[in-house]
Design a protein around this motif. Sequence first.
Motif, PDB file in Angstrom:
ATOM      1  N   THR A  30       0.844  -1.193   0.000  1.00 19.80           N
ATOM      2  CA  THR A  30       0.000   0.000   0.000  1.00 19.80           C
ATOM      3  C   THR A  30       0.879   1.242   0.000  1.00 19.80           C
ATOM      4  OG1 THR A  30      -1.724  -1.170   1.232  1.00 19.80           O
ATOM      5  CG2 THR A  30      -1.824   1.229   1.213  1.00 19.80           C
ATOM      6  N   VAL A  31       0.713   2.084  -1.021  1.00 17.07           N
ATOM      7  CA  VAL A  31       1.594   3.232  -1.212  1.00 17.07           C
ATOM      8  C   VAL A  31       0.768   4.505  -1.405  1.00 17.07           C
ATOM      9  CG1 VAL A  31       3.505   4.186  -2.566  1.00 17.07           C
ATOM     10  CG2 VAL A  31       3.210   1.699  -2.426  1.00 17.07           C
ATOM     11  N   LEU A  32       1.119   5.554  -0.670  1.00 15.56           N
ATOM     12  CA  LEU A  32       0.578   6.884  -0.914  1.00 15.56           C
ATOM     13  C   LEU A  32       1.488   7.583  -1.919  1.00 15.56           C
ATOM     14  CD1 LEU A  32      -1.217   9.371  -0.253  1.00 15.56           C
ATOM     15  CD2 LEU A  32       0.464   9.943   1.497  1.00 15.56           C
ATOM     16  N   VAL A  33       0.910   8.053  -3.015  1.00 13.68           N
ATOM     17  CA  VAL A  33       1.691   8.687  -4.079  1.00 13.68           C
ATOM     18  C   VAL A  33       1.264  10.152  -4.196  1.00 13.68           C
ATOM     19  CG1 VAL A  33       2.379   8.586  -6.497  1.00 13.68           C
ATOM     20  CG2 VAL A  33       1.764   6.478  -5.288  1.00 13.68           C
ATOM     21  N   ALA A  34       2.111  11.052  -3.749  1.00 14.03           N
ATOM     22  CA  ALA A  34       1.861  12.492  -3.856  1.00 14.03           C
ATOM     23  C   ALA A  34       2.919  13.131  -4.754  1.00 14.03           C
ATOM     24  CB  ALA A  34       1.870  13.132  -2.476  1.00 14.03           C
ATOM     25  N   ASP A  35       3.445  12.361  -5.690  1.00 15.75           N
ATOM     26  CA  ASP A  35       4.523  12.807  -6.582  1.00 15.75           C
ATOM     27  C   ASP A  35       4.298  12.166  -7.946  1.00 15.75           C
ATOM     28  OD1 ASP A  35       6.872  13.630  -7.780  1.00 15.75           O
ATOM     29  OD2 ASP A  35       8.131  12.164  -6.732  1.00 15.75           O
ATOM     30  N   THR A  36       4.206  12.974  -8.999  1.00 22.06           N
ATOM     31  CA  THR A  36       3.981  12.440 -10.346  1.00 22.06           C
ATOM     32  C   THR A  36       5.220  12.598 -11.225  1.00 22.06           C
ATOM     33  OG1 THR A  36       2.993  14.566 -10.999  1.00 22.06           O
ATOM     34  CG2 THR A  36       1.488  12.829 -10.280  1.00 22.06           C
ATOM     35  N   SER A  37       6.388  12.611 -10.613  1.00 24.26           N
ATOM     36  CA  SER A  37       7.628  12.762 -11.380  1.00 24.26           C
ATOM     37  C   SER A  37       7.986  11.451 -12.072  1.00 24.26           C
ATOM     38  CB  SER A  37       8.767  13.159 -10.437  1.00 24.26           C
ATOM     39  OG  SER A  37       9.062  12.093  -9.541  1.00 24.26           O
ATOM     40  N   SER A  38       8.919  11.529 -12.992  1.00 24.47           N
ATOM     41  CA  SER A  38       9.388  10.329 -13.689  1.00 24.47           C
ATOM     42  C   SER A  38      10.096   9.384 -12.720  1.00 24.47           C
ATOM     43  CB  SER A  38      10.328  10.726 -14.835  1.00 24.47           C
ATOM     44  OG  SER A  38      11.437  11.495 -14.355  1.00 24.47           O
ATOM     45  N   GLU A  39      10.746   9.942 -11.689  1.00 21.30           N
ATOM     46  CA  GLU A  39      11.406   9.100 -10.699  1.00 21.30           C
ATOM     47  C   GLU A  39      10.383   8.268  -9.926  1.00 21.30           C
ATOM     48  OE1 GLU A  39      11.940  12.276 -11.150  1.00 21.30           O
ATOM     49  OE2 GLU A  39      14.087  12.615 -11.449  1.00 21.30           O
ATOM     50  N   LEU A  92      -0.918   9.569   8.312  1.00 23.65           N
ATOM     51  CA  LEU A  92      -1.119   8.304   7.617  1.00 23.65           C
ATOM     52  C   LEU A  92       0.070   7.367   7.781  1.00 23.65           C
ATOM     53  CD1 LEU A  92      -3.182   7.037   5.515  1.00 23.65           C
ATOM     54  CD2 LEU A  92      -1.599   7.803   3.770  1.00 23.65           C
ATOM     55  N   CYS A  93       1.152   7.876   8.314  1.00 24.70           N
ATOM     56  CA  CYS A  93       2.404   7.114   8.321  1.00 24.70           C
ATOM     57  C   CYS A  93       2.560   6.304   9.598  1.00 24.70           C
ATOM     58  CB  CYS A  93       3.600   8.053   8.162  1.00 24.70           C
ATOM     59  SG  CYS A  93       3.609   8.923   6.583  1.00 24.70           S
ATOM     60  N   ALA A  94       2.573   5.002   9.463  1.00 28.50           N
ATOM     61  CA  ALA A  94       2.741   4.115  10.610  1.00 28.50           C
ATOM     62  C   ALA A  94       4.224   3.911  10.901  1.00 28.50           C
ATOM     63  CB  ALA A  94       2.070   2.772  10.335  1.00 28.50           C
ATOM     64  N   GLU A  95       4.452   3.314  12.026  1.00 27.13           N
ATOM     65  CA  GLU A  95       5.807   2.973  12.418  1.00 27.13           C
ATOM     66  C   GLU A  95       6.443   2.075  11.360  1.00 27.13           C
ATOM     67  OE1 GLU A  95       7.246   1.957  16.809  1.00 27.13           O
ATOM     68  OE2 GLU A  95       6.204   0.299  15.861  1.00 27.13           O
ATOM     69  N   GLY A  96       7.644   2.445  10.906  1.00 28.12           N
ATOM     70  CA  GLY A  96       8.332   1.638   9.901  1.00 28.12           C
ATOM     71  C   GLY A  96       8.068   2.043   8.466  1.00 28.12           C
ATOM     72  N   ALA A 152      -0.419   3.692   5.006  1.00 26.64           N
ATOM     73  CA  ALA A 152       0.555   3.465   3.941  1.00 26.64           C
ATOM     74  C   ALA A 152       1.792   2.756   4.462  1.00 26.64           C
ATOM     75  CB  ALA A 152       0.952   4.792   3.298  1.00 26.64           C
ATOM     76  N   GLU A 153       2.319   1.871   3.618  1.00 30.20           N
ATOM     77  CA  GLU A 153       3.581   1.207   3.913  1.00 30.20           C
ATOM     78  C   GLU A 153       4.748   1.928   3.258  1.00 30.20           C
ATOM     79  OE1 GLU A 153       2.947  -3.336   3.742  1.00 30.20           O
ATOM     80  OE2 GLU A 153       1.320  -2.461   2.575  1.00 30.20           O
ATOM     81  N   THR A 173      15.811   8.320   0.531  1.00 26.84           N
ATOM     82  CA  THR A 173      14.927   7.457   1.329  1.00 26.84           C
ATOM     83  C   THR A 173      15.001   7.886   2.790  1.00 26.84           C
ATOM     84  OG1 THR A 173      15.396   5.617  -0.180  1.00 26.84           O
ATOM     85  CG2 THR A 173      14.371   5.072   1.921  1.00 26.84           C
ATOM     86  N   TYR A 174      13.798   7.975   3.430  1.00 22.17           N
ATOM     87  CA  TYR A 174      13.730   8.538   4.771  1.00 22.17           C
ATOM     88  C   TYR A 174      12.761   7.716   5.634  1.00 22.17           C
ATOM     89  CZ  TYR A 174      15.590  12.280   1.890  1.00 22.17           C
ATOM     90  OH  TYR A 174      16.341  12.985   0.988  1.00 22.17           O
ATOM     91  N   ALA A 175      12.885   7.900   6.952  1.00 15.03           N
ATOM     92  CA  ALA A 175      11.978   7.251   7.896  1.00 15.03           C
ATOM     93  C   ALA A 175      11.564   8.265   8.950  1.00 15.03           C
ATOM     94  CB  ALA A 175      12.661   6.058   8.556  1.00 15.03           C
ATOM     95  N   LEU A 176      10.405   8.059   9.540  1.00 21.61           N
ATOM     96  CA  LEU A 176       9.915   8.949  10.583  1.00 21.61           C
ATOM     97  C   LEU A 176      10.627   8.671  11.903  1.00 21.61           C
ATOM     98  CD1 LEU A 176       6.039   8.981  10.110  1.00 21.61           C
ATOM     99  CD2 LEU A 176       7.619  10.831   9.628  1.00 21.61           C
ATOM    100  N   ARG A 177      10.888   9.729  12.643  1.00 19.33           N
ATOM    101  CA  ARG A 177      11.383   9.575  14.009  1.00 19.33           C
ATOM    102  C   ARG A 177      10.170   9.526  14.945  1.00 19.33           C
ATOM    103  NH1 ARG A 177      16.867  11.139  14.388  1.00 19.33           N
ATOM    104  NH2 ARG A 177      17.646  12.320  12.590  1.00 19.33           N
ATOM    105  N   GLY A 178      10.034   8.463  15.710  1.00 16.56           N
ATOM    106  CA  GLY A 178       8.966   8.382  16.706  1.00 16.56           C
ATOM    107  C   GLY A 178       7.569   8.416  16.147  1.00 16.56           C
ATOM    108  N   ALA A 179       7.288   7.618  15.132  1.00 23.63           N
ATOM    109  CA  ALA A 179       5.935   7.550  14.592  1.00 23.63           C
ATOM    110  C   ALA A 179       4.961   7.060  15.659  1.00 23.63           C
ATOM    111  CB  ALA A 179       5.906   6.607  13.386  1.00 23.63           C
ATOM    112  N   ARG A 180       3.803   7.734  15.787  1.00 25.20           N
ATOM    113  CA  ARG A 180       2.823   7.386  16.808  1.00 25.20           C
ATOM    114  C   ARG A 180       1.888   6.270  16.340  1.00 25.20           C
ATOM    115  NH1 ARG A 180       0.847  13.449  18.679  1.00 25.20           N
ATOM    116  NH2 ARG A 180       2.889  14.209  19.375  1.00 25.20           N
ATOM    117  N   LEU A 181       1.676   6.180  15.069  1.00 27.35           N
ATOM    118  CA  LEU A 181       0.684   5.244  14.527  1.00 27.35           C
ATOM    119  C   LEU A 181       1.321   3.875  14.321  1.00 27.35           C
ATOM    120  CD1 LEU A 181      -2.216   5.049  13.404  1.00 27.35           C
ATOM    121  CD2 LEU A 181      -1.279   5.624  11.166  1.00 27.35           C
ATOM    122  N   LYS A 182       0.659   2.863  14.811  1.00 26.43           N
ATOM    123  CA  LYS A 182       1.118   1.497  14.599  1.00 26.43           C
ATOM    124  C   LYS A 182       0.220   0.839  13.561  1.00 26.43           C
ATOM    125  CE  LYS A 182       3.143   0.765  19.166  1.00 26.43           C
ATOM    126  NZ  LYS A 182       4.521   0.723  18.654  1.00 26.43           N
TER     127      LYS A 182
END
Length: 534
Positions: A8-17, A110-114, A93-94, A137-146
């Motif tokens: 499951t992916v949230l896509v908020a970017d329509t670039s070629s990348e 919307l961003c869960a842990e991991g 979203a994963e 590539t990035y990760a959240l620090r201290g995500a509240r949502l599991k």
Amino acid sequence: MTQRPPLTVLVADTSSEALARLKGWGSQAPLRLVLVGTDKAELLRFLEALSPNLTRTHWDEALPHERWEGEALTVDVVVGDVKVARHWVVAVAEAVLVKTPSDVAPWRFLCAEGVLIYASTPTETLPGFLEQTAPNTYALRGARLKKEVLPEQQDVVIVGAGLSGALCAYYFSKAGFKVTVIDERAVPAAGASALYAGLIHPHWQKDDGALFSLTRRGYREMLALLESFPDCFDAEGVLDMAVSDDEWAYWEEAIASHIPLALSDDLLQLVDCETAQTLTRAPVTRGGWWFPKAGLVYASRLVRALLDASGAKVITHVSVRLQKGDKGYLAVDDKGTCWAQGSHAVVAAAKSSRAVLGFDADPFTLSGLWGRISFLPEGALTSSVPITGMGYLMNVEGFTAAGATYEPEDARWDAARAHAHNLEGLASMVGDTTPYPFAGAYEGERAVAKDRLPLMGAGAMPETLAPFLQTKEKPELKRLPRDVGLWVCAGLGSRGLTWGALLAKSLVARATGRPGALGLGLENALDPLRFLCR
């Protein structure tokens, strides 16, 4: 090699990348995407470049949401900013694709842990809530949502073999589940779903509230489902005529003001009295909404067909209560015998839903609404298509019926009063004042909630809710605990034939971790525990 589960992916970017990354992922596993942005044309171009063979399966002219599906790709397209998207992006979203790292800030809800965040354009200054784990590539620090961990075992026990239970059985089976259905009656479709034939059509309203939105969107979904069950449906068309001259004038004004029901012309037209008389071949007294693809659904026949198609094991004449077991849920009778078990359980038992879960007081506010349809004697006025308005008039395989009544369960009418009510509706619609003698009636009880909306969503056992029910303060809906794998789909009332398929399909989407098609606002309006918060 075993295929990976969908991502499951949230896509908020329509670039070629972003496009290249998704194509790479799609070659390894099925994808469930939520594609958001303010430019619909740009979003659809991106979708076409990603996969040109998708089919649009859910859409509504009045809403900023469409769903496109393919063999290994499901895409929810949401047109709007974050404020709009919050009502539609309900799946956790994963992975998240954004243009720059800071663009993920409004999506943190919307961003869960991991969760992993991918940006097509790096920045020198990184927001404090992010840490870089690899290039771009990035990760959240201290995500509240599991992220909710759904049961891996693919079996479900459904309590209730009426229309709701049969629809849930059908869609769960299509999702790969082994299905068992249990009912306290002697045969399936023995309650309100025993209705031989009922109408499917939307109802026009000026304001697009929960009831209207659900009816309109459910109508589309049920029409699509009935294509697979043609023996259960006569698409004759339905006329929903105005109940008064004032209502007709109001509808004409709505059309002139461009606020009609949001359906295309092939699904809806406003026709005058003369045209209505031609369409129905009956002396209708006013014009109304003409639904050319609507018609009669043979309800009990449809229930049996759905259960057959699901391959479900059907157990009847057994009254059960759900209990938690080591691996899910047990359906146990009053002697302690376990009749079925499943990793998931669905309560679709109308007014008995409270008892199935073991609540002393009814958290669902379900009550009975009795209805009777009068059979008219041979020679009574007929119509070539069903008519609704101040009542119903329909011809069903050799007999004519007029109705229907809406009688509270604690104040039911006698047969004479019910028949007189149905004849009054007949007179209003077609001017027929003949005092037809009572020739019998179909009668049954509809289960309805206090607000007349159905119940659909995650449920909870009494022991799970006990700490919240013992406090004097009303809890927030989102803070009520739920039991994983437990679901409720009940209280479909008199519109189950119109909105039942949408409810069942949305419930199965929730149960399998996929984005639903209702949106957060409507899901909250239908939440089976909503009355505990009011």
